[in-house]
Design a protein around this motif. Structure first.
Motif, PDB file in Angstrom:
ATOM      1  N   PHE A   1      48.169  -6.659  16.171  1.00 34.85           N
ATOM      2  CA  PHE A   1      47.642  -6.882  14.969  1.00 34.85           C
ATOM      3  C   PHE A   1      47.075  -6.228  13.837  1.00 34.85           C
ATOM      4  O   PHE A   1      47.245  -6.459  12.615  1.00 34.85           O
ATOM      5  N   LEU A   2      46.711  -5.062  14.448  1.00 36.31           N
ATOM      6  CA  LEU A   2      45.904  -4.114  13.602  1.00 36.31           C
ATOM      7  C   LEU A   2      46.610  -3.424  12.542  1.00 36.31           C
ATOM      8  O   LEU A   2      46.407  -2.654  11.780  1.00 36.31           O
ATOM      9  N   ALA A   3      48.203  -3.290  12.929  1.00 36.87           N
ATOM     10  CA  ALA A   3      48.855  -2.422  11.902  1.00 36.87           C
ATOM     11  C   ALA A   3      49.428  -3.179  10.669  1.00 36.87           C
ATOM     12  O   ALA A   3      49.470  -4.421  10.899  1.00 36.87           O
ATOM     13  N   GLU A   4      49.394  -2.582   9.674  1.00 36.04           N
ATOM     14  CA  GLU A   4      49.749  -3.327   8.344  1.00 36.04           C
ATOM     15  C   GLU A   4      51.308  -3.893   8.532  1.00 36.04           C
ATOM     16  O   GLU A   4      52.095  -3.336   8.994  1.00 36.04           O
ATOM     17  N   HIS A   5      51.413  -5.353   8.329  1.00 38.39           N
ATOM     18  CA  HIS A   5      52.788  -5.716   8.165  1.00 38.39           C
ATOM     19  C   HIS A   5      53.170  -6.788   7.267  1.00 38.39           C
ATOM     20  O   HIS A   5      52.150  -7.568   6.611  1.00 38.39           O
TER      21      HIS A   5
ATOM     22  N   GLY B   1      55.831 -12.660   2.851  1.00 36.14           N
ATOM     23  CA  GLY B   1      55.833 -11.313   2.339  1.00 36.14           C
ATOM     24  C   GLY B   1      54.528 -10.881   1.998  1.00 36.14           C
ATOM     25  O   GLY B   1      54.498  -9.795   1.136  1.00 36.14           O
ATOM     26  N   THR B   2      53.305 -11.283   2.276  1.00 32.34           N
ATOM     27  CA  THR B   2      52.054 -10.790   1.937  1.00 32.34           C
ATOM     28  C   THR B   2      51.711  -9.609   2.999  1.00 32.34           C
ATOM     29  O   THR B   2      51.748 -10.126   4.032  1.00 32.34           O
ATOM     30  N   THR B   3      51.382  -8.581   2.272  1.00 36.06           N
ATOM     31  CA  THR B   3      50.948  -7.540   3.070  1.00 36.06           C
ATOM     32  C   THR B   3      49.616  -7.369   3.814  1.00 36.06           C
ATOM     33  O   THR B   3      48.588  -7.756   3.084  1.00 36.06           O
ATOM     34  N   HIS B   4      49.449  -7.567   5.040  1.00 36.66           N
ATOM     35  CA  HIS B   4      48.180  -7.719   5.804  1.00 36.66           C
ATOM     36  C   HIS B   4      48.195  -7.323   7.004  1.00 36.66           C
ATOM     37  O   HIS B   4      49.381  -6.585   7.875  1.00 36.66           O
ATOM     38  N   TRP B   5      47.118  -7.321   7.640  1.00 36.09           N
ATOM     39  CA  TRP B   5      46.896  -7.059   9.043  1.00 36.09           C
ATOM     40  C   TRP B   5      45.717  -7.714   9.536  1.00 36.09           C
ATOM     41  O   TRP B   5      45.145  -8.513   8.622  1.00 36.09           O
TER      42      TRP B   5
ATOM     43  N   GLU C   1      60.788 -19.134  15.788  1.00 28.20           N
ATOM     44  CA  GLU C   1      60.418 -17.835  16.369  1.00 28.20           C
ATOM     45  C   GLU C   1      59.151 -17.703  16.592  1.00 28.20           C
ATOM     46  O   GLU C   1      58.589 -16.737  17.454  1.00 28.20           O
ATOM     47  N   GLY C   2      58.372 -18.283  15.338  1.00 27.15           N
ATOM     48  CA  GLY C   2      56.894 -18.244  15.581  1.00 27.15           C
ATOM     49  C   GLY C   2      56.446 -16.734  14.765  1.00 27.15           C
ATOM     50  O   GLY C   2      57.290 -16.371  13.889  1.00 27.15           O
ATOM     51  N   TRP C   3      55.432 -16.125  15.392  1.00 29.59           N
ATOM     52  CA  TRP C   3      55.050 -14.697  14.765  1.00 29.59           C
ATOM     53  C   TRP C   3      55.904 -13.379  14.938  1.00 29.59           C
ATOM     54  O   TRP C   3      56.345 -13.262  16.287  1.00 29.59           O
ATOM     55  N   VAL C   4      56.534 -13.295  13.903  1.00 32.51           N
ATOM     56  CA  VAL C   4      57.478 -12.022  14.009  1.00 32.51           C
ATOM     57  C   VAL C   4      57.339 -11.561  12.754  1.00 32.51           C
ATOM     58  O   VAL C   4      57.216 -11.533  11.819  1.00 32.51           O
ATOM     59  N   ALA C   5      56.634 -10.027  12.867  1.00 28.75           N
ATOM     60  CA  ALA C   5      56.350  -9.045  12.199  1.00 28.75           C
ATOM     61  C   ALA C   5      57.306  -7.960  11.972  1.00 28.75           C
ATOM     62  O   ALA C   5      57.961  -7.652  12.739  1.00 28.75           O
ATOM     63  N   ARG C   6      57.190  -7.539  10.514  1.00 28.47           N
ATOM     64  CA  ARG C   6      57.715  -6.169  10.000  1.00 28.47           C
ATOM     65  C   ARG C   6      56.814  -5.270   9.664  1.00 28.47           C
ATOM     66  O   ARG C   6      55.981  -5.644   8.554  1.00 28.47           O
ATOM     67  N   PHE C   7      56.662  -4.181  10.535  1.00 30.80           N
ATOM     68  CA  PHE C   7      55.430  -3.303  10.127  1.00 30.80           C
ATOM     69  C   PHE C   7      55.832  -2.538   9.067  1.00 30.80           C
ATOM     70  O   PHE C   7      57.061  -1.793   8.967  1.00 30.80           O
ATOM     71  N   THR C   8      55.015  -2.139   8.028  1.00 32.92           N
ATOM     72  CA  THR C   8      55.247  -1.456   7.120  1.00 32.92           C
ATOM     73  C   THR C   8      55.154   0.251   7.414  1.00 32.92           C
ATOM     74  O   THR C   8      55.803   1.063   6.369  1.00 32.92           O
ATOM     75  N   GLY C   9      54.600   0.534   8.453  1.00 31.96           N
ATOM     76  CA  GLY C   9      54.287   1.920   8.700  1.00 31.96           C
ATOM     77  C   GLY C   9      53.280   2.839   7.974  1.00 31.96           C
ATOM     78  O   GLY C   9      52.840   3.960   8.380  1.00 31.96           O
ATOM     79  N   ASP C  10      52.454   2.085   6.944  1.00 29.26           N
ATOM     80  CA  ASP C  10      51.373   2.544   6.314  1.00 29.26           C
ATOM     81  C   ASP C  10      50.122   2.721   6.982  1.00 29.26           C
ATOM     82  O   ASP C  10      49.672   1.721   7.787  1.00 29.26           O
ATOM     83  N   PRO C  11      49.480   3.992   7.166  1.00 29.68           N
ATOM     84  CA  PRO C  11      48.096   3.988   8.182  1.00 29.68           C
ATOM     85  C   PRO C  11      47.108   3.367   7.404  1.00 29.68           C
ATOM     86  O   PRO C  11      46.049   3.644   8.015  1.00 29.68           O
TER      87      PRO C  11
END
Length: 184
Positions: free
Chosen positions: A93-97, A138-142, A161-171
């Motif tokens: 959950f810690l990565a921005e998505h 579409g809200t960017t968060h972690w 499907e429930g919780w499905v994330a698309r990770f932004t790759g931004d650190p």
């Protein structure tokens, strides 16, 4: 206690201040496109309550949310400090998505920290028992639950499907202070 700290979303990620007044936090989150409400999390549940017991205790609240947002499924996310997979779940959950679905959480007990990136700001929103948060699709968060998580949250979804994330790759999530678990 619900608390909001704000940071610049660019280095050096300077802190912009903290709000403790719930109404001021609600207004600040609305400006970021996020809904925050305070609900009653007072259902009496035994320590060994199962997910079905929790969902049954809050069925009327869940039904009201389903009607309001068109949600089709829900589940219970529960973590305790002794959970064997707590470190792996925290890392997930810690990565921005972002999600293609709303992220809706009602905290029944404990808490965690949502980091919402909007309008040049990272809003670090500490949610506690009784908080209902709705991040539109579409809200960017972690999310950070801390090293020793203690929370129970009801999650609602439009998609089965429930919780499905698309990770932004931004650190960026590595640059903002982590959650210390103060709400738990």
């Amino acid at each position: 206690m619900t608390r909001l700290s704000r940071y610049d979303d660019k280095a050096p990620f300077a802190e912009r201040g903290t709000l403790d007044d719930f109404n001021a936090i609600v207004a600040a989150m609305a400006e970021a496109g996020v809904t925050l409400e305070r609900w009653d999390a007072g259902a009496t549940l035994p320590a060994d309550a199962r997910d079905g017991d929790i969902l049954a205790a809050y069925a009327s609240d869940i039904d009201r949310l389903n009607r309001r947002g068109g949600y089709k499924s829900c589940d219970v996310m529960r973590l305790a400090p002794d959970h064997p997979d707590r470190a792996a779940l925290r890392g997930k959950f810690l990565a921005e998505h972002v999600h293609d679905d709303d992220e809706v959480r009602f905290f029944v007990e404990g808490g965690g920290l949502f980091y919402i990136r909007a309008n040049g700001t990272v809003h670090a929103l500490e949610c506690t028992a009784g908080d209902l948060i709705l991040l539109p699709a579409g809200t960017t968060h972690w999310f950070d639950m801390g090293e020793h998580p203690r929370f129970t949250a009801i999650r609602l979804f439009v998609t089965p499907e429930g919780w499905v994330a698309r990770f932004t790759g931004d650190p960026i999530a590595e640059s903002i202070p982590l959650y210390d678990g103060a709400a738990a």
